[in-house]
Design a protein around this motif. Structure first.
Motif, PDB file in Angstrom:
ATOM      1  N   ASN A  21       0.838  -1.195   0.000  1.00  0.00           N
ATOM      2  CA  ASN A  21       0.000   0.000   0.000  1.00  0.00           C
ATOM      3  C   ASN A  21       0.878   1.253   0.000  1.00  0.00           C
ATOM      4  O   ASN A  21       1.691   1.439   0.896  1.00  0.00           O
ATOM      5  CB  ASN A  21      -0.908  -0.003   1.232  1.00  0.00           C
ATOM      6  N   ASP A 108      -3.168  -1.568   7.004  1.00  0.00           N
ATOM      7  CA  ASP A 108      -2.884  -0.534   6.009  1.00  0.00           C
ATOM      8  C   ASP A 108      -4.124   0.254   5.607  1.00  0.00           C
ATOM      9  O   ASP A 108      -4.024   1.400   5.184  1.00  0.00           O
ATOM     10  CB  ASP A 108      -2.207  -1.133   4.772  1.00  0.00           C
ATOM     11  N   GLN A 109      -5.307  -0.335   5.748  1.00  0.00           N
ATOM     12  CA  GLN A 109      -6.536   0.342   5.347  1.00  0.00           C
ATOM     13  C   GLN A 109      -7.282   0.997   6.507  1.00  0.00           C
ATOM     14  O   GLN A 109      -8.165   1.825   6.263  1.00  0.00           O
ATOM     15  CB  GLN A 109      -7.473  -0.639   4.650  1.00  0.00           C
TER      16      GLN A 109
END
Length: 160
Positions: A21, A108-109
């Motif tokens: 990412n 990561d999100q």
């Protein structure tokens, strides 16, 4: 596994996601079910750059630290708001036990954007001395888990 339930992501899976990412572009290490990840971020185009460290172990929760700059020094004697610990600053990003963070979620999100949002509110706090990021602050006699107020979080946009 119970049908319909999502499987928790392992440290190895989180590592691959962080590595892929661009928001969390950095470097890390993965050993014996433990993840250490470092990356740099800036909450706004004119903001300073922060060095972030994320630690995660299989079956645990992500812990997020600001390694640089030293937030205590930036605060010039004021106690940092909305953290689990002052030095190194360990950020309070969600209220544990409320479902805001689940083991199947991607660091990561979820965690990376929440850390940037925390830094945005931190920079505003430096200028105004008022924490506008919402949440609950642990009192001396309260357990540390009372750190975020889930009613203030918009799950669709990821904004408090």
């Amino acid at each position: 596994m119970i049908p319909g339930r999502r499987k928790p992501l392992t440290a190895a899976q989180q590592y691959v996601n962080l590595k892929g990412n661009p928001l969390s572009a950095g470097a890390g290490e993965l050993r014996a079910g433990r993840l250490h990840w470092r990356y740099e971020t800036s909450p706004a185009p004119l903001s300073r750059i922060y060095g972030i460290r994320i630690e995660f172990a299989n079956g645990g929760i992500p812990e997020v630290f600001v390694e640089r700059p030293d937030l205590v020094e930036l605060a010039e004697g004021r106690k940092l708001p909305h953290v689990y610990q002052q030095k190194p600053a360990r950020l309070c990003l969600y209220l544990p036990g409320t479902g805001e963070w689940q083991p199947w979620m991607r660091i990561d999100q979820m965690i990376v954007p929440w850390a940037s949002l925390w830094l945005y509110f931190f920079e505003d706090w430096l200028a105004t001395d008022e924490w506008k990021g919402g949440g609950k602050h642990p009192a001396e006699d309260e357990p540390i888990r009372r750190c975020r107020d889930r009613e203030e979080f918009d799950y669709r946009t990821g904004v408090w």
